[in-house]
Enzyme design. Structure first.
Site, mmCIF file in Angstrom:
data_model
loop_
_atom_site.group_PDB
_atom_site.id
_atom_site.type_symbol
_atom_site.label_atom_id
_atom_site.label_comp_id
_atom_site.label_asym_id
_atom_site.label_seq_id
_atom_site.Cartn_x
_atom_site.Cartn_y
_atom_site.Cartn_z
ATOM 1 N N ASP A 191 0.866 -1.164 0.002
ATOM 2 C CA ASP A 191 -0.062 -0.103 -0.052
ATOM 3 C C ASP A 191 0.960 1.383 -0.119
ATOM 4 O OD1 ASP A 191 -1.633 -2.195 0.696
ATOM 5 O OD2 ASP A 191 -3.069 -0.998 1.926
ATOM 6 N N LYS A 229 -10.291 0.190 -1.574
ATOM 7 C CA LYS A 229 -10.256 -0.229 -0.297
ATOM 8 C C LYS A 229 -10.586 1.191 0.805
ATOM 9 C CE LYS A 229 -6.406 -1.241 3.148
ATOM 10 N NZ LYS A 229 -5.143 -1.987 3.366
ATOM 11 N N LYS A 247 -6.951 3.241 -2.635
ATOM 12 C CA LYS A 247 -7.517 3.264 -1.129
ATOM 13 C C LYS A 247 -7.669 4.631 -0.633
ATOM 14 C CE LYS A 247 -4.905 1.797 3.115
ATOM 15 N NZ LYS A 247 -3.823 1.188 3.629
#
Length: 258
Positions: free
Chosen positions: A101, A200, A166
């Site tokens: 990430d 996400k 995300k």
């Protein structure tokens, strides 16, 4: 869908997370143990890069090696030094992470520079792709604030090769919101990349009821079948306690944490 049904789905979509400055091997092992529940396991655990080997060992020891291991790079500030972001991503892959990430250089975008974000994501993606590692890009919606910037960061990340977009690091005052989630999910739909790009929601999703709202939103925009661990994740720590409470027919508990 009943709250219990959505809670069970949400648990299977969690990236169970600890990203604290005082993390230790023991805390990471405890996190992995929390993820072994009577209702199944999360999609992944998310830890700082140096803890990836410990997490791998802990998951294997308890027979849950199917749980992926995610980590973070260019975290949490989203600086615009591409070389550092790439070096950190290479190190994360070398530690054995299944998923990375990376924080998008959102401050550069806010200052009008779109190119640096594209190049940073593109180069981190090349590192990940070479080792079959998934790349999630954190755009930090709570700092971007406007729909225009949230959409732009989503578009740039997707075009540069993000496997997931995300919402948040969990390290700023405003993290995941339904409003920002809608913009990001609609961008995935509008760019016609739902087959290869996921979403996400991270930080601020703490109850089974809140998780259910995000699941319903994703199903509304991208369809019921789209919502699975290949396409949808929750980044959270405290959410697990309340999902288990819902699955056991108990009330929400006040929990601190991400």
């Amino acid at each position: 869908m009943s709250l219990k049904d959505s809670a069970k789905i949400a648990l299977s979509l969690m990236d169970l997370t600890t990203l604290n400055d005082n993390d230790t091997d023991e805390k990471v092992i405890a996190l992995c143990q929390q993820g072994k529940t009577e209702f199944g396991t999360p999609a992944a655990v998310c830890v700082y890069p140096r803890f990836v080997p410990i997490a791998r060992k802990a998951l294997k020891a308890q027979g849950t090696e199917q749980v992926k291991i995610a980590t973070v790079t260019n975290f949490p500030h989203g600086n615009d030094d591409i070389d550092i972001a790439v070096a950190e991503t290479k190190a994360a892959v070398a530690y054995g992470a299944d998923e990375v990430d990376v924080v998008f250089p959102y401050k550069a975008l806010m200052a009008g520079n779109e190119q640096i974000g594209f190049e940073l994501v593109q180069q981190c993606k090349a590192v990940c792709q070479a080792s079959n590692v998934l790349l999630k890009v954190i755009i930090e919606t709570g700092e971007l604030k406007t729909a225009e910037l949230i959409r732009k960061a989503s578009e740039i990340s997707i075009k540069a090769g993000a496997d997931f977009i995300k919402t948040s690091t969990g390290k700023v005052p405003v993290n995941a919101t339904l409003e920002s989630a809608r913009i990001m999910l609609e961008t995935i739909r509008d760019l016609k990349v739902a087959d290869r790009v996921g979403f996400k929601a991270a930080g601020g999703v703490k109850t089974a009821e809140e998780a259910a709202q995000y699941l319903a939103l994703a199903q509304e925009i991208l369809g019921h079948d789209w919502v699975n661990s290949d396409h949808f994740r929750f980044g959270a720590s405290s959410l697990l306690t309340n999902l288990l409470a819902a699955l056991n027919g108990q009330a929400n508990q006040k929990v601190s944490g991400y």
